[in-house]
Design an enzyme around this catalytic site. Sequence first.
Site, PDB file in Angstrom:
ATOM      1  N   ASP A   9       0.811  -1.205  -0.107  1.00  0.00           N
ATOM      2  CA  ASP A   9       0.073  -0.011   0.009  1.00  0.00           C
ATOM      3  C   ASP A   9       1.032   1.226  -0.152  1.00  0.00           C
ATOM      4  OD1 ASP A   9      -2.552   1.526   0.440  1.00  0.00           O
ATOM      5  OD2 ASP A   9      -1.588   1.790   2.672  1.00  0.00           O
ATOM      6  N   ASP A  11       0.082   5.179   0.799  1.00  0.00           N
ATOM      7  CA  ASP A  11      -0.245   5.967   1.759  1.00  0.00           C
ATOM      8  C   ASP A  11       0.049   5.330   3.342  1.00  0.00           C
ATOM      9  OD1 ASP A  11      -0.928   8.146   0.153  1.00  0.00           O
ATOM     10  OD2 ASP A  11      -2.552   7.293  -0.306  1.00  0.00           O
TER      11      ASP A  11
END
Length: 221
Positions: A9, A11
């Site tokens: 991922d 962020d």
Amino acid sequence: MSIHACIFDLDGVLVDTAKYHFLAWKRLTDQLGIPFTEKDNERLKGVSRMDSLEIILEIGDLKMDPRQKTEYATLKNNWYKDYIGRMTPDEILPGCLEFIKELKLADIKVAIGSSSKNTLMILKQVGIIELFDAIADGNIISKAKPDPEVFIKAANMVGCKPANCIVFEDALAGVEAALNAGMICVGVGSAKVLTKAHFVVSGLNEMTLKKLKSIEKDSRL
Ligand code: BG6
Ligand code: MG
């Protein structure tokens, strides 16, 4: 080892952009007269832009028509892009580069699986776009996490089966998405929050190839 790909991922795992999302949403909520705190911002982690706006409108008990929603989400995103346009390589979270280098030396594919439509801009801005074999982001998915779509797409792009992928995620919705994809999930953050992950680290600075192998082994027991 049967791990052929690591899917990250973006962020909260590779870069800390939550503070910029907060500043941009805060500017909007101030304008709309909605009370919005850093604690409220926690609820938006891993959640798509439009779903984030829905949560904010729910907090403010405010109704909007679809056209207004698009207008305000665009306004927020323009402010957000002003912030991320000033990011520097110093904002890459500790341990990311070292761990990714180790993976590449071991011939393990590295991919991005992010809900953000600003993924490419952020990766270019902090100078790490070239590191990834594949990038699956908010622009190529139709279903947001916890739906597994973004991780399945990332796995397909690097030619790996879900069972041979490990996901690194900081948000609850993302951990669920990884599990829904049939992948092993390492939570990045607090073990008290990311209870469904197979294993939790506080940051990628705690990750090594050796640890990856032991996580893989344990999760198959
Ligand atoms: C996620 C963030 O990665 O991307 C969320 O954790 C954000 O907070 C979502 O809402 C969508 O991002 P963007 O950049 O497309 O507005
Ligand atoms: Mg995240």
